[in-house]
Write an enzyme that holds these catalytic residues in place. Structure first.
Site, PDB file in Angstrom:
ATOM      1  N   HIS A 182       0.823  -1.211   0.000  1.00  0.00           N
ATOM      2  CA  HIS A 182       0.000   0.000   0.000  1.00  0.00           C
ATOM      3  C   HIS A 182       0.848   1.248   0.000  1.00  0.00           C
ATOM      4  O   HIS A 182       0.555   2.220  -0.691  1.00  0.00           O
ATOM      5  CB  HIS A 182      -0.912  -0.001   1.234  1.00  0.00           C
ATOM      6  N   CYS A 492      -3.793  -4.403 -22.771  1.00  0.00           N
ATOM      7  CA  CYS A 492      -3.951  -3.712 -21.484  1.00  0.00           C
ATOM      8  C   CYS A 492      -2.912  -4.128 -20.455  1.00  0.00           C
ATOM      9  O   CYS A 492      -3.029  -3.778 -19.287  1.00  0.00           O
ATOM     10  CB  CYS A 492      -5.364  -3.911 -20.939  1.00  0.00           C
TER      11      CYS A 492
HETATM   12  C1  PEP Z   1      -2.109  -8.776 -17.874  1.00  0.00           C
HETATM   13  O1  PEP Z   1      -1.929  -9.938 -17.493  1.00  0.00           O
HETATM   14  O2  PEP Z   1      -1.405  -8.208 -18.736  1.00  0.00           O
HETATM   15  C2  PEP Z   1      -3.183  -7.966 -17.282  1.00  0.00           C
HETATM   16  C3  PEP Z   1      -3.505  -6.787 -17.762  1.00  0.00           C
HETATM   17  O3  PEP Z   1      -3.808  -8.473 -16.193  1.00  0.00           O
HETATM   18  P1  PEP Z   1      -3.199  -8.480 -14.719  1.00  0.00           P
HETATM   19  O4  PEP Z   1      -1.902  -7.691 -14.744  1.00  0.00           O
HETATM   20  O5  PEP Z   1      -4.227  -7.863 -13.843  1.00  0.00           O
HETATM   21  O6  PEP Z   1      -2.985  -9.943 -14.481  1.00  0.00           O
END
Ligand code: PEP
Ligand code: MG
Length: 535
Positions: A182, A492
């Site tokens: 955190h 993403c």
């Molecule tokens: C990823 O795996 O690239 C993703 C966006 O999900 P997380 O980082 O939440 O696993």
């Protein structure tokens, strides 16, 4: 710079700081004079109540994200499971301070020894609560570091970090800690450079009047030479000039040098992160990590609670698309009472959509809340960790069933688009088989599964590389399929905001990236410099 005078840790919050060292004094406390069991019980209750009141005051001046972290501490302090051991020891004849310290030290040791980084990171919150209550029992005041100082400590409590004024600069160097703690999240949000995991022996090393902290490289220099200081200062000036340059791009739509549009969306882990952001900086929200709704909560969030949060996010987006990912628990994101304990390899275990399908009673609640929120704006549902098409069909069936049930009950809802994360090689390699209306590449997990190098193990960090041609090849494959099938493909994972990787990702044909809001300005500037061919 002379490489040998640097001590290496892990980068936790970016930025460069030069200032006096402030070694945080250990909470070396006298023992309290013991009263009767009734007096000690009353003293501990009063100290806990005072600590809660103090945290509530801090919450008022903290930003939304910090307030959520403090809420966790308030909930924990109010939880009998945390305090009952201390009260039992008082009944057994212990003084309130000893009883509290003993009970909390046992909890801290448990959390610190957990195999999951998430739980280890929460040990910092428990230490914070221990010391705050002890401070009230023993009447000890906190010492704030001077303006611009670099705080060196074994670990740092979130509420202590929040109580100090960072407007004069400075930084934090921790021998313990973790980038996912955190306090590290708060440091990133407040722009305070932070390095964690430094070698413990530096706590005893002599230091110069001004030391250097490099939050980009994850290192500190306790005895910089004049040359070290000169080159660090010139890096700092350059960093300020670069940030000003990137800032000019923030409110403009991203375009390549040839003028081709690239969509840039943001990733968020909760509505609190949106409070101070202008929606004009992005083309939408490409990933809402809904794990935040389930973490640190005494009970799982119900339909109404989830609905309120999803609506709040849609209202912020003001007509821009919002992609909400269903619960992606497991792996590096355990949730007490829901994810499996003791899996030999949690990254290959019951996580993401696998876990949701194993708990339809929990998954259905989230699908209902999402279908209801979709009546308020362009909401899309995204499934994490999809490995086989049958998982998408099963989720679509559950969603359809909930929409029918909502309709029968006369409750307003809309069928949202249903897409998938592409983060398992089996999905990327056979993308044509998946009945999804859009795809978003999770480069963090895709990279770890393709390179067989975990995303959270420092020793294999150099292998865990999204620029590996095998990873880029899979991304290119998915982008090409999306183009031929007329389906949206975005990315993403963290790579989407990484200026070193953006040119290579653009070269795969991708034209849609979702990233942490703090990465947008620089990412748009990087895209503007890219002169590759249109996809
Ligand atoms: C990823 O795996 O690239 C993703 C966006 O999900 P997380 O980082 O939440 O696993
Ligand atoms: Mg992932």
């Amino acid at each position: 710079m002379s490489a040998d005078s640097w001590h290496i840790g892990r980068a936790a919050a970016p930025g460069l700081a030069c200032g006096p060292l402030f070694r945080l004094p250990a909470t070396d406390v006298p023992q309290r004079q013991r009263g009767s069991a009734a007096e000690e019980t009353a003293a501990l209750r009063a100290a806990i109540a005072a600590a809660i009141a103090e945290i509530e005051m801090l919450q008022l001046s903290a930003g939304a994200e910090a307030a959520e972290i403090l809420e966790f501490q308030i909930a924990m302090l109010g939880d009998d499971a945390l305090t009952e051991g201390a009260f039992a020891d008082i009944d057994g004849g212990m003084a309130a301070d000893c009883a509290w310290r003993t009970a909390m030290d046992a909890q801290i040791a448990d959390y610190s020894a957990a195999s999951d980084e998430y739980f280890r990171a929460r040990a910092g919150d428990l230490t914070d609560m221990r010391d705050r209550v002890l401070g009230h029992l023993l009447g000890i005041a906190d010492t704030a570091p001077p303006h611009g100082a670099i705080v060196l400590a074994p670990d740092l409590a979130p509420s202590r970090f929040l109580a100090w004024d960072w407007s004069g600069g400075g930084g934090v160097a921790l021998m313990g800690g973790s980038p996912t703690s955190h306090v590290a999240m708060l440091a990133r949000a407040r722009g305070v450079p932070m390095v964690v995991g430094l070698p413990p022996e530096i706590g005893r090393r002599p230091n110069a009047p001004a030391i250097l902290l490099d939050g980009e490289g994850g290192r500190i220099n306790l005895a910089p030479t004049p040359d070290d200081i000169r080159s660090f200062e010139s890096r700092r000036k350059q960093a300020v000039a670069d940030a000003q340059h990137w800032q000019q791009f923030l409110h403009r739509p991203a375009k390549t040098a040839a003028g081709h549009r690239v969509l840039t969306q943001i990733n968020v882990a909760g509505p609190g992160e949106l409070d101070h952001l202008d929606p004009d900086i992005c083309d939408g929200i490409g990933l809402v990590r809904t794990e935040f709704l389930f973490h640190d909560q005494p009970t799982l969030p119900n339909e109404e609670q989830q609905l309120a949060v999803y609506r709040r996010i849609l209202a912020w987006a003001d007509g821009r698309p919002v992609t909400i990912r269903t619960l992606d628990a497991g792996g590096d994101k355990p949730i007490v009472g829901l994810t499996q304990d003791g899996e030999s390899n949690p990254f290959l275990g019951l996580r993401g959509i696998r876990l949701s399908l194993a708990h339809p009673e929990i998954f259905r609640v989230q699908l209902r809340a999402l279908a209801r929120a979709a009546a308020n704006g362009p909401l899309k549902i995204m499934l994490p960790m999809v490995t086989v098409p049958e998982e998408v069909l099963a989720a679509a069936d559950l969603l359809r069933g909930e929409i029918v049930a909502l309709g029968n009950a006369g409750i307003d809802c809309r069928p949202p688009e249903l897409g998938i994360m592409v983060e398992v090689p089996a999905a990327a390699l056979a993308i044509e088989r998946f009945p999804a209306s859009f795809f978003s590449i999770g480069s963090n997990d895709l990279t770890q599964y393709v390179t067989a190098a975990a995303r959270d193990i420092a020793a294999v960090a150099s292998l865990n590389d999204t620029a590996n041609p095998a990873v880029l090849g899979l991304i290119e494959r998915v982008a090409a399929f999306g183009k031929s099938a007329g389906k949206e493909v975005s990315l993403c994972g963290d790579a989407g905001g990484d200026p070193r990787l953006i040119p290579q990702l653009l070269a795969t044909g991708l034209r849609n990236f979702s990233m942490a809001p703090s990465m947008l300005a620089r990412a748009k500037a990087t895209i503007a410099d890219w002169s590759g061919a249109p996809s």
